[in-house]
Design a protein around this motif. Structure first.
Motif, PDB file in Angstrom:
ATOM      1  N   TYR A 162      31.749  18.359  43.820  1.00 61.85           N
ATOM      2  CA  TYR A 162      32.123  19.591  43.353  1.00 61.85           C
ATOM      3  C   TYR A 162      31.667  20.235  42.479  1.00 61.85           C
ATOM      4  N   CYS A 217      39.656  20.580  42.999  1.00 66.41           N
ATOM      5  CA  CYS A 217      38.400  19.746  43.136  1.00 66.41           C
ATOM      6  C   CYS A 217      38.677  18.167  43.025  1.00 66.41           C
ATOM      7  N   SER A 276      31.454  24.233  40.087  1.00 60.23           N
ATOM      8  CA  SER A 276      32.585  25.132  39.384  1.00 60.23           C
ATOM      9  C   SER A 276      32.043  26.538  39.506  1.00 60.23           C
ATOM     10  N   ASP A 282      34.614  25.282  43.808  1.00 59.97           N
ATOM     11  CA  ASP A 282      35.840  25.746  43.221  1.00 59.97           C
ATOM     12  C   ASP A 282      35.964  25.359  41.845  1.00 59.97           C
ATOM     13  N   ASP A 283      36.337  26.439  40.779  1.00 62.65           N
ATOM     14  CA  ASP A 283      36.422  26.427  39.387  1.00 62.65           C
ATOM     15  C   ASP A 283      37.828  25.934  38.920  1.00 62.65           C
ATOM     16  N   ASP A 284      38.822  25.630  39.796  1.00 64.90           N
ATOM     17  CA  ASP A 284      39.884  25.041  39.589  1.00 64.90           C
ATOM     18  C   ASP A 284      39.878  23.199  39.598  1.00 64.90           C
ATOM     19  N   ALA A 285      39.681  22.606  38.341  1.00 62.29           N
ATOM     20  CA  ALA A 285      39.389  21.542  38.386  1.00 62.29           C
ATOM     21  C   ALA A 285      40.353  20.503  39.251  1.00 62.29           C
TER      22      ALA A 285
END
Length: 477
Positions: free
Chosen positions: A30, A14, A32, A8-11
């Motif tokens: 995780y 994650c 990104s 997932d690119d949403d920190a």
């Protein structure tokens, strides 16, 4: 303790998920990007993957098939902030464990994980080292591996199975393999070709009859359903059953008993039912041409077989296997193959699937007679003409459009054949799907009917070629 990967690119997502996983006693990592996720997953170290759909470097759904190719792949839970019914369908058909919408409750995010890990542990516990009896089913590509998993499930159950696929994909071979790997393997495997039986004889053939039941019935006959008692009854081309027989069969499936023609008493038959068709029974049921209640009964477990064009990596193995068999049948020494023989086979689209391939090989072996090696010249003329025309057409278009001043030149630099074939096929297939989606105005069901593709395959291909639901592609911009 499980090992979990979050792609997932949403920190913030994650961080939250990895914290929750840690509190549950699991290890979580995780990344990104999809590229980094695939590199991680390919190690085989993960039990579960949380996969976002909209990623910086692509659509998460597109890498699902590649994840499924990994030996003992992880269970994949799809996450998305923009839920889409078609996306959910594609995810499920591609083997995802669950499809959840972001943001979701703590329970909504963790319950799929708990269930997936429970399933995974039970799957490990029951994993058998006994190899499947495949019979004449050849191939080890990812498309076939998915089918073998379903075959094993079917063989270990008594559920009714519906096998679908185009003509020539091997539906009867799969039905036989299910029977041969089941607890009923020492009993009869009875085939009913629903398309070949004359309508006037179908009932008597299926149910049998008593002596004197009709003119010519000078002795009783046991029907096919009773012959399958204790074994397996295979209804081939079940989509061809007439409405009256659909109704009759529904009762037979419910009760496992029936009345032979001319008999006053019903008899029982303990059969296991397998069925196959190359027709879309779902669409037929919507048109009231096939009973929905019968479809539900037939489809306790469904296996959709891939077309040969989707499993090019299996062609060489198929060719070697069937060439050896055909040569043995003809009393000939087995043949060798020139490299361009396989290149030609890879380039053809095989509308008749494996059946057409086998018939083509037989014709090539007959054409070659005692020659030890098969060359493209031994293949049927219609295949060579089709590929030659496609090659010449594309070549002329490129020469006249890109190099108009060099039309008279005989010294033309050509790409490698494989590169040319792949580029040509890519352009042709992209144009096909652009025209298909423009013609159907984005109607997926109509596009499936015209193309003969299943929804999952169609979605995969229009995404691969970057074609919109309405026919344009990013290359048009």
């Amino acid at each position: 303790m499980a090992t979990i990967l979050i792609i997932d690119d949403d920190a913030s997502v994650c961080d939250t998920l990895s914290t929750i996983m840690g509190q549950m006693g699991h290890n979580a990592e995780y990344v990104s990007t999809l590229k980094a996720g695939l590199n991680k997953v390919s190690s085989g170290a993960f039990d579960v993957v949380y996969l976002d759909v909209r990623m910086p470097d692509g659509n998460g759904l597109e890498i699902l098939p590649r994840i499924r190719e990994i030996p003992f792949p992880p269970e994949v839970i799809i996450m998305t902030g923009a839920a889409d019914p078609d996306g959910a369908e594609l995810a499920m058909k591609s083997g995802a464990w669950d499809y959840i919408e972001k943001p979701s409750s703590l329970k909504g995010m963790t319950l799929p994980l708990i269930r997936a890990l429970q399933y995974r542990e039970e799957k490990k516990a029951r994993k058998s080292s006994v190899a499947l009896k495949r019979g004449d089913i050849i191939g080890n590509g990812p498309e076939m591996k998915s089918c073998f998993d379903l075959l094993a499930q079917a063989a270990n159950s008594e559920a009714n199975v519906l096998i679908t696929g185009e003509t020539g994909t091997g539906k009867e071979l799969f039905a036989k393999a299910i029977h041969q790997n089941s607890s009923r393997s020492n009993k009869s495997f009875v085939v009913v070709d629903c398309a070949a039986l004359p309508e006037t004889l179908i009932e008597s053939s299926l149910f049998g009859f008593e002596k004197g039941a009709f003119t010519g019935a000078d002795k009783p006959q046991v029907g096919l359903i009773k012959q399958a008692d204790g074994g397996t009854l295979f209804l081939d081309e079940v989509g061809e059953l007439t409405p009256p027989l659909q109704k009759a069969f529904l009762r037979v499936l419910q009760e496992h008993q029936f009345r032979p023609i001319g008999s006053k008493h019903e008899i029982k038959s303990n059969f296991r039912l397998l069925a196959a068709t190359n027709r879309d029974l779902e669409q037929l049921s919507k048109k009231n041409q096939f009973r929905k209640d019968l479809l539900f009964r037939l489809r306790s477990l469904a296996i959709e077989l891939p077309i040969l064009r989707q499993r090019i990596e299996d062609i060489k193995e198929l060719v070697i296997h069937y060439t050896a068999r055909i040569c043995e049948n003809y009393g000939k020494e087995t043949k060798g193959f020139s490299p361009d023989f396989f290149d030609t086979l890879y380039a053809y689209d095989w509308p008749g699937n494996v059946r057409e391939l086998v018939n083509t090989l037989e014709g090539a072996i007959v054409e070659a007679q005692n020659e030890p090696t098969l060359f493209p010249k031994h293949l049927p003329l219609h295949i060579r003409i089709k590929l030659a025309r496609a090659s010449v057409t594309k070549g002329k278009k490129t020469d006249s459009e890109e190099n108009p001043k060099k039309e008279s030149s005989r010294c033309v630099m050509l790409p490698k054949y494989r590169d040319f074939r792949e580029r040509t096929l890519f352009k042709a297939e992209r144009n096909y799907f652009k025209e298909l989606m423009a013609l159907t105005k984005g109607n997926i069901n109509e596009a499936c009917q015209i193309s003969g593709l299943g929804r999952t395959r169609l979605y995969t291909l229009i995404k691969k070629y970057e074609v919109s639901r309405f026919g344009w592609s990013s290359s048009d911009n």
